[in-house]
Design an enzyme around this catalytic site. Structure first.
Site, PDB file in Angstrom:
ATOM      1  N   ASP A   1       0.524  -1.253   0.221  1.00 56.57           N
ATOM      2  CA  ASP A   1       0.174  -0.037   0.252  1.00 56.57           C
ATOM      3  C   ASP A   1       0.879   1.345  -0.095  1.00 56.57           C
ATOM      4  O   ASP A   1       2.107   1.401   0.499  1.00 56.57           O
ATOM      5  CB  ASP A   1      -1.029  -0.067   1.044  1.00 56.57           C
ATOM      6  CG  ASP A   1      -0.197  -0.312   2.685  1.00 56.57           C
ATOM      7  OD1 ASP A   1       0.815  -0.847   2.417  1.00 56.57           O
ATOM      8  OD2 ASP A   1      -0.635   0.341   3.498  1.00 56.57           O
TER       9      ASP A   1
ATOM     10  N   GLU B   1      -0.517  -2.119   5.188  1.00 58.54           N
ATOM     11  CA  GLU B   1       0.391  -1.991   6.346  1.00 58.54           C
ATOM     12  C   GLU B   1       0.298  -0.752   7.100  1.00 58.54           C
ATOM     13  O   GLU B   1       0.431  -0.712   8.245  1.00 58.54           O
ATOM     14  CB  GLU B   1       1.977  -2.458   5.555  1.00 58.54           C
ATOM     15  CG  GLU B   1       2.848  -2.605   7.035  1.00 58.54           C
ATOM     16  CD  GLU B   1       3.394  -1.225   7.535  1.00 58.54           C
ATOM     17  OE1 GLU B   1       3.473  -1.484   8.713  1.00 58.54           O
ATOM     18  OE2 GLU B   1       3.331  -0.197   6.737  1.00 58.54           O
ATOM     19  N   GLU B   2      -0.031   0.264   6.468  1.00 56.93           N
ATOM     20  CA  GLU B   2      -0.179   1.575   7.145  1.00 56.93           C
ATOM     21  C   GLU B   2      -1.420   1.752   7.534  1.00 56.93           C
ATOM     22  O   GLU B   2      -1.801   2.782   8.389  1.00 56.93           O
ATOM     23  CB  GLU B   2       0.167   2.832   5.864  1.00 56.93           C
ATOM     24  CG  GLU B   2       1.272   2.575   4.936  1.00 56.93           C
ATOM     25  CD  GLU B   2       2.475   3.066   5.982  1.00 56.93           C
ATOM     26  OE1 GLU B   2       2.196   3.696   7.115  1.00 56.93           O
ATOM     27  OE2 GLU B   2       3.468   2.952   5.428  1.00 56.93           O
TER      28      GLU B   2
ATOM     29  N   HIS C   1       7.322   8.857   4.801  1.00 58.04           N
ATOM     30  CA  HIS C   1       6.108   9.260   4.753  1.00 58.04           C
ATOM     31  C   HIS C   1       6.181  11.055   4.773  1.00 58.04           C
ATOM     32  O   HIS C   1       5.249  11.764   5.150  1.00 58.04           O
ATOM     33  CB  HIS C   1       5.655   9.244   6.228  1.00 58.04           C
ATOM     34  CG  HIS C   1       5.057   8.010   6.438  1.00 58.04           C
ATOM     35  ND1 HIS C   1       3.993   7.547   7.264  1.00 58.04           N
ATOM     36  CD2 HIS C   1       5.546   6.661   6.099  1.00 58.04           C
ATOM     37  CE1 HIS C   1       3.894   6.149   7.359  1.00 58.04           C
ATOM     38  NE2 HIS C   1       4.694   5.666   6.634  1.00 58.04           N
TER      39      HIS C   1
END
Length: 435
Positions: free
Chosen positions: A106, A172-173, A406
């Site tokens: 993702d 996963e996020e 990020h």
């Protein structure tokens, strides 16, 4: 005569060891040659995935690309595991352990601001908001690496003892609000079973580690992540007459300050670090009105599971007692996002030579723990697991100036992926040859 008998006893063992060493050298040569050949294809995959990022539980294009590739290699494929996850099963020529390799798929709700020609221009909906979408954490490289590993190992099927399970994981996020997802959902849907996984390996590319390097840590490696909400209920009043109310904003300020004393004065920080962060506060609608309530949201990071539970209890006690002292109430709730990512020291010791063989002994570096978190930690509750960092920073760059994960400027060098391919392959063959 005695010497002859001794030679006859020793010779078979010597010949076996020589043959075993030769076989392993042959496997290493095959891995190295196959990795050299597939590197350019890996880069093409990575850039394509980067240009077409997808948010958690919506990785439809990425999943289709993976599934089609695995099937072209003759690998058994199961789709829609944990929403959009893909699982590939490669059975070797002879019996042996089941070894799992994991990559997350993702992207993040970030507008990309890098100047690479394959930069994302994708937009999507994230929890009701129109957002840009970007692979700002390197998951595109993880997918491309594992697709490459699948091709290398499929080409060496006759050398494989046991089963290789390729896990391509969504979210996963974190999944969208109101949905399940990530490693917990894949585990719930049986990804670690049929066949049962004996060991699982995972990696994460890092923008501040030089390409070609691998960083690892035995024991607790990455922090657990708990999100919490504290709702302080007071009594509203006019801003000119605070004594007629119970000010939840002032109470929230005191709670925020007091939470830091849990870290600085109550936790045994020489044992493992703990971080408590309040990232969001909302209370009131007008500057001269004291509201009835105020809501705070934050996160806990811990490197020890017992300390993780202890911190939760202390946060609850601190918030409720401070509120009580004011004549207010505080409701505290927790949402466990990840566990501590733990690398069993005995497994690390066994597999460290594999990483050194893949990258070079001087390129494999033991590091300190990390306060970031990973849902890879959940796989470790079902089988021994080993998670490590892979360098993605261009050689010669300053780590202090590397764009963080990020962020809109995040960047990793394609050159780092070759080491990741070799690392996974060496781990697979070395582990199976131990059994």
């Amino acid at each position: 005569m005695k010497l002859l008998l001794l030679f006859l006893l020793i010779a078979p063992s010597f010949l076996f060891l020589s043959a075993q060493k030769k076989t392993n050298n042959d496997q290493i040569d095959k891995i190295n040659n196959a990795t050299d050949k597939i590197e350019s294809k890996c880069i093409v995959w990575r850039r394509d995935i980067h240009e077409h990022p997808e948010l958690g539980n919506n990785e439809y294009r990425t999943a289709r690309l993976i599934a089609d590739h695995l099937r072209s290699l003759g690998i058994d494929v199961k789709e829609k595991v944990g929403k959009t996850g893909v699982v590939g099963i490669l059975k070797g020529a002879s019996p042996g352990p089941c070894i799992a390799l994991r990559a997350d798929m993702d992207a993040l709700p970030i507008v990309e601001k890098s100047n690479v020609p394959y930069a994302s221009k994708v937009r999507s909906n994230y929890n009701g908001q129109d957002v840009g979408v970007m692979h700002a954490c390197g998951h595109d490289t993880h997918v491309a690496i594992l697709m490459s590993v699948a091709e290398v190992l499929a080409g060496m099927k006759n050398d494989i003892k046991g089963t290789i399970k390729f896990i391509f994981q969504p979210a996963e996020e974190g999944p969208p609000e109101g949905e399940e997802g990530g490693a917990p959902l894949m585990i719930k849907e049986g990804v670690m079973e049929n066949p049962n996984v004996d060991v699982i390996f995972g990696l994460h590319i890092e923008s501040f580690i030089e390409a070609g390097q691998i960083h690892y840590k035995p024991g607790a490696f990455m922090a657990s992540s708990d999100w919490f909400t504290i709702k302080v209920k007071g009594k509203g009043s006019h801003g000119s007459q605070p004594w007629l109310g119970v000010d939840p904003i002032s109470i929230s300020a005191q709670i925020t300050e007091a939470l830091q004393t849990i870290v600085g004065r109550q936790m045994e920080l020489v044992k493992a670090p703990v971080i408590i962060t309040i990232g969001k506060i909302h209370g009131g609608i007008r500057n001269n009105i004291i509201p009835d309530d105020c809501i705070m949201e934050g996160t806990i990071r811990a490197l020890d599971s017992k300390m993780q539970q202890d911190v939760q209890k202390r946060i609850r006690t601190t918030a409720t007692k401070i509120a009580e002292a004011w004549g207010a109430t505080a409701e505290v709730s927790f949402d466990a996002k990840t566990l501590v990512t733990y690398n069993p020291p005995d497994l690390v010791k066994k597999m460290l030579p594999s990483l050194q063989s893949a990258a070079g002994a001087d390129k494999v570096i033991e590091r300190n723990w990390v306060t970031g978190s990973e849902d890879f930690s959940f796989y470790g509750t079902r089988a021994p697991s080993f998670f490590f960092y892979l360098g993605g920073m261009p050689k010669g760059n300053d780590p202090e100036k590397a764009p963080p994960h990020h962020t809109a400027q995040f960047f990793v060098d394609d050159a780092g992926m070759k080491t990741g391919i070799k690392a996974f392959c060496h781990l697979v063959f070395d582990y199976m040859n131990m059994k």
